[in-house]
Structures are given as structure tokens and as C-alpha cells.
Design an enzyme around this catalytic site. Structure first.
Site, PDB file in Angstrom:
ATOM      1  N   ASN A  26       0.830  -1.211   0.000  1.00  0.00           N
ATOM      2  CA  ASN A  26       0.000   0.000   0.000  1.00  0.00           C
ATOM      3  C   ASN A  26       0.860   1.256   0.000  1.00  0.00           C
ATOM      4  OD1 ASN A  26      -2.796   1.230   0.438  1.00  0.00           O
ATOM      5  ND2 ASN A  26      -1.632   2.102   2.137  1.00  0.00           N
ATOM      6  N   HIS A  40      15.515   4.393 -10.433  1.00  0.00           N
ATOM      7  CA  HIS A  40      15.963   5.059  -9.214  1.00  0.00           C
ATOM      8  C   HIS A  40      17.482   4.990  -9.067  1.00  0.00           C
ATOM      9  CE1 HIS A  40      11.720   5.093  -7.967  1.00  0.00           C
ATOM     10  NE2 HIS A  40      12.088   5.956  -7.028  1.00  0.00           N
TER      11      HIS A  40
END
Length: 488
Positions: A355, A400
């Protein structure tokens, strides 16, 4: 009759009745009274002695604190104060008639803003902005013109030529976006903040151009056989390049007006976050890691540095979140009257990392979900959800790590390992089935630890490469972490 000389004394028995006791046992009450008085006097003397010792220690500590404060900030128009006074002896009584002495001195917690780090980080900013211009023009013109070439009706061999020309335009666009910023950053040795601008714009423009082609090409090819040319309007594409979303649509919900005071407030808050981030790095990271490579390596020192870097790391994470995902994107959304402002959700209440990844950055998550996860499922025929999710983590981790490598100027795959390996495992283990405040505390604890590892290892590597430069630049020298061997 009792014998003479035997005297009875009355005392109370168990039943409350008085009972008699021979006087030969002695009058203990008369003996206890002097002992009690003597014991009380002894305890009073001990108490006075303890109070005197405590007072002596307190006066000594206060004198030492005042002397150290004067030593650390000596007045410019006066000589240095006398050496530290000798501590009071046990027999010497402290004087209670001390008077306040005013001297020129600074507060211990005075906030001193130093702009050296900020000036260094944003060095050669005009060069970075000039480099952005051809990057933007290539993104503005090449994908849209390639789409118009493909949208023309098929007419013999002319359409094949137009298709090849469109592919050449896209290749030139990719070359400008991929090669130009790297060339400028390496050749001119741009500092970190200026590199940040280039790499963020590089990644953003690549993702935007891909979304535009991915959304517009299918409809264009389906309408190719009709009369005329069907292609999205140029104004919608231009608006998409600036609006705060990575998913292309012909139209977006719009607000009725622009609140310019809201725009100014968000830009001011973003600037304040940048200044605060420089202050944190300058006060909490530079003094610790600047000379760490000069000390012998030890596991204890590494663990202590990671623990020390957790607080600056989590501060940097929150500042990046607030400055970019809230202030910067809301400012551009307000200027462009972009209605959908859900750039993030309540990730701070997450009880699972799955989440957290969905709610931390909704803008990037939407792009990964639409063009990596869903397209991956389509390629796999609707099967292999786990493989599609691994593809999302792989793409995100590589991008990233590329950003960190571009900004810092060296390859040290800390982010790659934390994001791909640790983050992937946490995504599958700490999933949405886990609820409750305990899991939220665990998520925050792991975030603190992960940020501490990143800040500590990257700062050590930065200063190790500063103190121990390579005598000769080699490929393996660029890939090998310098902090493992530098002891300058």
C-alpha cells in the site's frame, strides 16, 4: 506475699487486661529515648553533609558551563577569560552573593544559515537550464511529428518512407534526451543539484513522450484509412508536457480560475524545503561523514553512522515528498488549472509496503501500473501477475539507481538493492492482509532504517571519492566502491 525487693509493673496483655512484669527486666523505654535522640542527630548531620556536597557539585558545574560558554564565544574587544577556576573544596563554602555578569556571547542553539553547500549544489545552474531547452524541443517536436507521419493514409511506397522517417525522428529524440544531459554533466562536472534538474527532466520527458505515443498511436492507426489526417491536437500535447501527470489524455478536468497567491505560497514552501534540506545536510551529515573515511573501518562505526543518519534520512524523505509531490505539483496544477490534485494518498497510514508503494507517489504509480503492469499482463495473456509485478519493481529500481548514479557521479547500487531486493520482499511479505497500528509502526521503523542506510553509505562513498581520487580512471575503478578501501 511476694518477696521483698520484687516489684511488679503493669502492662497490657493480649486481652487488653493489664498484666504484671517484674521490674528486674529493666526499664527499656528509658534506655530507648537517649538512643533515638542520638540517632536523629546523626541523621541530621548526614543530611547536612549530603546537602553541602550536592551544593558544591552544582556550583562547580555551573561555573564550568559559564566558563566553557565564554571560551567558545570570546568577545572581540576583550582578552580571553582566565583559566577554569579550581573546584571548591569540601571545606570551602560557596558564596551566595554572585552577581550577573553580562558579556558578548551567542546563544547555544543559534541558527546560523550557511549557503556554501547550497551555492555548491546549484553551481552551473544556467548551463543546466540551457541544456534543458534542446531536450524540451526534441520532446515537443519529434514524437508529435512522427505521429502525424504515421497518421497519413497509406499510398504506395510513400507511407513506408514516412514510417521510416517517423522512426528516425524518434531515434533522434531518444538520443538527445539520453546522451545530451549525460555528456554535459560529465564534461562540465555539474554539481548534484544541477544534475538533479537534468536527470529529473530527462526521465520525465521520456515517460511523457512514451505515454503520448502509447495512448495516441493505436487510435491513429485505426483511423488511418479514413479521409484526411487524424491526430491529437498540438495544444493538447503541449499542455500535457507541463501538466502534473504522466498519463496522456485529450482533455482533463479544469478549475475555473487561477489562485496566484496559492501558487506563490507553494513555490515559497518548496524553496523553504530546499533551504531546510541544505541545513540538515550541513549540520547533521557533513560533520559526521566528512572525515569518516580517514578513520579505520569497523562494524561498530558503520552501525553508529547508520543510526545517526536515520533522523536526517527521514527528514530528507519528508522534505522531498512535501516539496515536490505537494508544493511543486500543486503550483503547476494551479497555474494550468489542472483539476485532479491527487498526487499522493495517505501513505503515512499504510500498514503494508504494497500500500505504501501505491500511495507514496500516485503520479509515477499510475504510469507504472498502466504501461508496465497492465501491458505486461496483456503480453503474458492475462497470467503471471507476479511476473508483471516483478517487472514493475525492476523498472522502478533501475530508474531510481540511474538517478542516484547520475546525480552523485558514481555507481554504488545501494538503492538498487534496497528497492529491488528488500523492497520486493517486503512488498510480497508485508501485503494488504496485514492491518493494525503495529504494522504501521513496523513500516515506519523500516523506513527509518532504510533511509539511514542510504544516507550513511552514499555520504561515506561521496567523501571517500573526494579524499581518495583515482590516479587513473578505469572502468572497474568507477564501479568499485571507494569507501571500502579509502583510509586517507
Amino acid at each position: 506475699m511476694e518477696p521483698m525487693g520484687t516489684h511488679l509493673r503493669r502492662r497490657e496483655g493480649l486481652g487488653g487486661e493489664p498484666e504484671e512484669r517484674p521490674s528486674g527486666e529493666g526499664n527499656t523505654e528509658t534506655h530507648r529515648a537517649p538512643d533515638l535522640v542520638q540517632w536523629t542527630r546523626h541523621m541530621e548531620a548526614v543530611k547536612m553533609q549530603l546537602l553541602e556536597q550536592a551544593q558544591e557539585k552544582l556550583v562547580e558545574l555551573l561555573d564550568r558551563a559559564i566558563w566553557e560558554a565564554i571560551q567558545s564565544h570570546p568577545p572581540q574587544d576583550r582578552p580571553l577569560p582566565s583559566p577554569h577556576p579550581a573546584p571548591l573544596s569540601k571545606t570551602q563554602k560557596p558564596s551566595f552573593g554572585r552577581r550577573k555578569v553580562f558579556v558578548v556571547r551567542k546563544s547555544l542553539l543559534e541558527l546560523v544559515l550557511e549557503f556554501d553547500l547550497l551555492i555548491f549544489s546549484f553551481g552551473q545552474l544556467p548551463l543546466a537550464l540551457v541544456t534543458w531547452v534542446p531536450m524540451f524541443l526534441a520532446t515537443l517536436l519529434a514524437p508529435y511529428q512522427a505521429l502525424r507521419l504515421w497518421a497519413r493514409p497509406r499510398a504506395g511506397g510513400a507511407w513506408m518512407l514516412r514510417a521510416v522517417l517517423g522512426c528516425v525522428l524518434l531515434a533522434a529524440h531518444a538520443a538527445v534526451l539520453c546522451v545530451l544531459p549525460i555528456h554535459v554533466a560529465v564534461k562540465h562536472e555539474l554539481p548534484p543539484a544541477s544534475r538533479c534538474i537534468l536527470v529529473f527532466e530527462q526521465v520525465r520527458l521520456l515517460m511523457k513522450s512514451y505515454s503520448f505515443l502509447r495512448e495516441a498511436v493505436p487510435g491513429t492507426l485505426r483511423a488511418r484509412g479514413r479521409e484526411g489526417i487524424w491526430a491529437p491536437s498540438f495544444s493538447s500535447y503541449l499542455y500535457f508536457l507541463f501538466c502534473p501527470t504522466l498519463i496522456y489524455r485529450e482533455t482533463y478536468p479544469r478549475t475555473p480560475s487561477v489562485r496566484w497567491n496559492y501558487v506563490a505560497k507553494n513555490f515559497a514552501q518548496a524553496l523553504g524545503c530546499v533551504l531546510y534540506a541544505c541545513f540538515i545536510l550541513g549540520r547533521l551529515c557533513v560533520p559526521i561523514f566528512a572525515n569518516m573515511s580517514r578513520e579505520p573501518f569497523s562494524t561498530r562505526a558503520l552501525l553508529l553512522s547508520i543510526m545517526h543518519a536515520t533522523l536526517p534520512g527521514i527528514f530528507m524523505l519528508l522534505l522531498i515528498f512535501f516539496a515536490f509531490l505537494h508544493c511543486w505539483l500543486n503550483a503547476f496544477a494551479e497555474m494550468l488549472r489542472f483539476g485532479d490534485r491527487m498526487f499522493y494518498r495517505d501513505w503515512w497510514n499504510s500498514t503494508s509496503f504494497s500500500n505504501y508503494y501505491r500511495t507514496w507517489n500516485v503520479v509515477v504509480h499510475d504510469w507504472l501500473y498502466s504501461y508496465v503492469y497492465q501491458d505486461g499482463l496483456w503480453l503474458l495473456g492475462g497470467r503471471g501477475r507476479g511476473a508483471a509485478m516483478l517487472g514493475v519493481f525492476l523498472v522502478s529500481a533501475v530508474v531510481h539507481e540511474y538517478i542516484f548514479c547520475f546525480v552523485l557521479g558514481f555507481f554504488y547500487p545501494v538503492m538498487l538493492m534496497l528497492f529491488l531486493v528488500i523492497g520486493g520482499l517486503l512488498n510480497f511479505t508485508m501485503n494488504d492482509r496485514h492491518t493494525g497500528p503495529a504494522w504501521n509502526v513496523l513500516m515506519w521503523t523500516l523506513l527509518f532504517l532504510g533511509q539511514g542506510i542510504q544516507v550513511s553509505l552514499y555520504c561515506q562513498e561521496w567523501y571517500a571519492r573526494w579524499h581518495c581520487p583515482l590516479p587513473q580512471t578505469t572502468f572497474w575503478g568507477l564501479l568499485t566502491p571507494r569507501s571500502w578501501s579509502c583510509h586517507a
